[in-house]
Design a protein around this motif. Structure first.
Motif, PDB file in Angstrom:
ATOM      1  N   THR A 193       0.841  -1.196   0.000  1.00 40.15           N
ATOM      2  CA  THR A 193       0.000   0.000   0.000  1.00 40.15           C
ATOM      3  C   THR A 193       0.876   1.245   0.000  1.00 40.15           C
ATOM      4  N   LEU A 194       0.643   2.129  -0.951  1.00 44.39           N
ATOM      5  CA  LEU A 194       1.412   3.367  -1.049  1.00 44.39           C
ATOM      6  C   LEU A 194       0.866   4.405  -0.067  1.00 44.39           C
ATOM      7  N   PRO A 195       1.628   5.433   0.235  1.00 46.22           N
ATOM      8  CA  PRO A 195       1.181   6.459   1.198  1.00 46.22           C
ATOM      9  C   PRO A 195      -0.135   7.140   0.824  1.00 46.22           C
ATOM     10  N   ASN A 196      -0.513   7.092  -0.447  1.00 47.64           N
ATOM     11  CA  ASN A 196      -1.770   7.712  -0.870  1.00 47.64           C
ATOM     12  C   ASN A 196      -2.938   6.734  -0.872  1.00 47.64           C
ATOM     13  N   GLY A 197      -2.702   5.498  -0.414  1.00 48.55           N
ATOM     14  CA  GLY A 197      -3.761   4.502  -0.338  1.00 48.55           C
ATOM     15  C   GLY A 197      -3.837   3.578  -1.536  1.00 48.55           C
ATOM     16  N   GLU A 198      -3.073   3.855  -2.571  1.00 51.89           N
ATOM     17  CA  GLU A 198      -3.077   2.997  -3.757  1.00 51.89           C
ATOM     18  C   GLU A 198      -2.378   1.677  -3.452  1.00 51.89           C
ATOM     19  N   MET A 199      -2.962   0.575  -3.906  1.00 51.15           N
ATOM     20  CA  MET A 199      -2.372  -0.740  -3.699  1.00 51.15           C
ATOM     21  C   MET A 199      -1.823  -1.269  -5.023  1.00 51.15           C
ATOM     22  N   ILE A 200      -0.572  -1.732  -5.000  1.00 45.69           N
ATOM     23  CA  ILE A 200       0.058  -2.245  -6.211  1.00 45.69           C
ATOM     24  C   ILE A 200       0.771  -3.558  -5.895  1.00 45.69           C
ATOM     25  N   TYR A 201       0.945  -4.378  -6.929  1.00 44.83           N
ATOM     26  CA  TYR A 201       1.693  -5.618  -6.751  1.00 44.83           C
ATOM     27  C   TYR A 201       3.155  -5.277  -6.469  1.00 44.83           C
ATOM     28  N   ALA A 202       3.750  -5.982  -5.505  1.00 42.81           N
ATOM     29  CA  ALA A 202       5.113  -5.678  -5.087  1.00 42.81           C
ATOM     30  C   ALA A 202       6.158  -6.220  -6.050  1.00 42.81           C
ATOM     31  N   TYR A 203       5.839  -7.337  -6.723  1.00 40.56           N
ATOM     32  CA  TYR A 203       6.852  -7.988  -7.550  1.00 40.56           C
ATOM     33  C   TYR A 203       6.550  -7.826  -9.040  1.00 40.56           C
ATOM     34  N   SER A 204       7.568  -8.007  -9.844  1.00 34.36           N
ATOM     35  CA  SER A 204       7.448  -7.841 -11.296  1.00 34.36           C
ATOM     36  C   SER A 204       6.521  -8.891 -11.880  1.00 34.36           C
ATOM     37  N   GLU A 205       6.062  -8.649 -13.096  1.00 35.76           N
ATOM     38  CA  GLU A 205       5.187  -9.615 -13.775  1.00 35.76           C
ATOM     39  C   GLU A 205       5.881 -10.962 -13.911  1.00 35.76           C
ATOM     40  N   SER A 206       7.190 -10.935 -14.155  1.00 37.38           N
ATOM     41  CA  SER A 206       7.949 -12.176 -14.293  1.00 37.38           C
ATOM     42  C   SER A 206       7.951 -12.956 -12.981  1.00 37.38           C
ATOM     43  N   ASN A 207       8.209 -12.277 -11.877  1.00 39.21           N
ATOM     44  CA  ASN A 207       8.205 -12.943 -10.568  1.00 39.21           C
ATOM     45  C   ASN A 207       6.814 -13.435 -10.202  1.00 39.21           C
ATOM     46  N   LYS A 208       5.787 -12.651 -10.531  1.00 40.76           N
ATOM     47  CA  LYS A 208       4.410 -13.061 -10.253  1.00 40.76           C
ATOM     48  C   LYS A 208       4.055 -14.316 -11.047  1.00 40.76           C
ATOM     49  N   ARG A 209       4.490 -14.350 -12.299  1.00 40.54           N
ATOM     50  CA  ARG A 209       4.202 -15.512 -13.146  1.00 40.54           C
ATOM     51  C   ARG A 209       4.865 -16.771 -12.589  1.00 40.54           C
ATOM     52  N   GLN A 210       6.126 -16.624 -12.161  1.00 43.35           N
ATOM     53  CA  GLN A 210       6.831 -17.765 -11.570  1.00 43.35           C
ATOM     54  C   GLN A 210       6.147 -18.193 -10.265  1.00 43.35           C
ATOM     55  N   GLY A 211       5.688 -17.218  -9.484  1.00 37.02           N
ATOM     56  CA  GLY A 211       4.994 -17.532  -8.243  1.00 37.02           C
ATOM     57  C   GLY A 211       3.719 -18.316  -8.490  1.00 37.02           C
ATOM     58  N   LYS A 212       2.983 -17.943  -9.524  1.00 39.63           N
ATOM     59  CA  LYS A 212       1.747 -18.643  -9.861  1.00 39.63           C
ATOM     60  C   LYS A 212       2.039 -20.092 -10.250  1.00 39.63           C
ATOM     61  N   ILE A 213       3.101 -20.301 -11.034  1.00 40.09           N
ATOM     62  CA  ILE A 213       3.478 -21.655 -11.436  1.00 40.09           C
ATOM     63  C   ILE A 213       3.871 -22.480 -10.212  1.00 40.09           C
TER      64      ILE A 213
END
Length: 238
Positions: A193-213
């Motif tokens: 969570t960013l200081p303005n309340g926005e939530m974003i994925y912490a890891y890159s698309e590549s890392n997320k893809r590997q995590g899903k696998i």
């Protein structure tokens, strides 16, 4: 004394499912600090959720395994809470003790507090700004806004590649270890969570893809390990 909302909101996991829109505003290692923020929100009729929980899984194991107290608010209230916390800190800095550690900071160190305000409490940030002004280095509200916008852009950058933990995740997923399941889930879904309340994925698309696998492969590994353990019961082998 706990606020009227404290008893019903701390350790109340059911509320997370009833009102899932609450997001993390601040985490504390000290329940007293968490309660102070809760009391401020109570006094200003801001909805919040105060929760005591164990730290979430972190494959880097960079945190201490202690209890955390998380104050969550509605996304639309994030800016209001920021202002309330800021105003409260401005009132409190009038009574700074003479040996308070920030008083010995250099101008550069005080500037670091301001530019990385998300890593400090609101009191320290406002005091740092006050001290700089007293030393002839006042920072205007417009400059603060630019600093905050720049910091948010810095925080939007993905966390460093988790190549080492990806390898570990695959190993545990293949051998049927449950750790692979948690590593995969974390890499795939973890958000910050960013200081303005926005939530974003912490890891890159590549890392997320590997995590899903890794996550789904762990199911296969666990199933194979389970069958292997049960196989002797059906074959008659001991």
């Amino acid at each position: 004394m706990p606020t009227k909302n404290h008893a019903t909101r701390i350790n109340n996991n059911v509320l997370k499912f009833i009102e899932p829109e609450f997001i993390t505003y601040k985490k504390f290692n000290d329940v007293v600090l968490a309660n102070e923020l809760a009391e401020l929100l109570d006094a200003n009729d801001v909805k919040y959720f105060l929760e005591e929980e164990a730290p979430s899984f972190d494959p880097s194991f960079s945190y201490a395994h202690t209890k955390e107290y998380t104050v969550k608010v509605m996304p639309g209230d994030f800016e209001q809470v920021n202002e309330l916390v800021k105003e409260n800190a401005e009132e409190n800095i009038r009574e700074v003790e003479s040996d308070y550690y920030l008083l010995s900071f250099t101008n550069q160190e005080l500037m670091d507090v301001i530019t990385k305000a998300d890593e400090w409490n609101a009191f320290d940030v406002q005091l740092a700004r006050k001290l700089l002004a007293e030393r002839g280095n006042a920072i205007s509200d417009d400059e603060i806004e630019v600093i905050e916008e720049k910091r948010i852009e810095e925080l939007k950058v993905n966390e460093p590649s988790q190549a080492g933990w990806i390898v570990v995740g695959y190993v545990f997923a293949v051998v049927g270890g449950i750790l692979g399941f948690f590593i995969g889930w974390h890499l795939w879904t973890y958000k910050k969570t960013l200081p303005n309340g926005e939530m974003i994925y912490a890891y890159s698309e590549s890392n997320k893809r590997q995590g899903k696998i890794i996550f789904y492969l762990s199911f296969v590994g666990l199933a194979v390990a389970f069958v292997y353990k049960l196989l002797p019961l059906f074959t008659g082998d001991n």
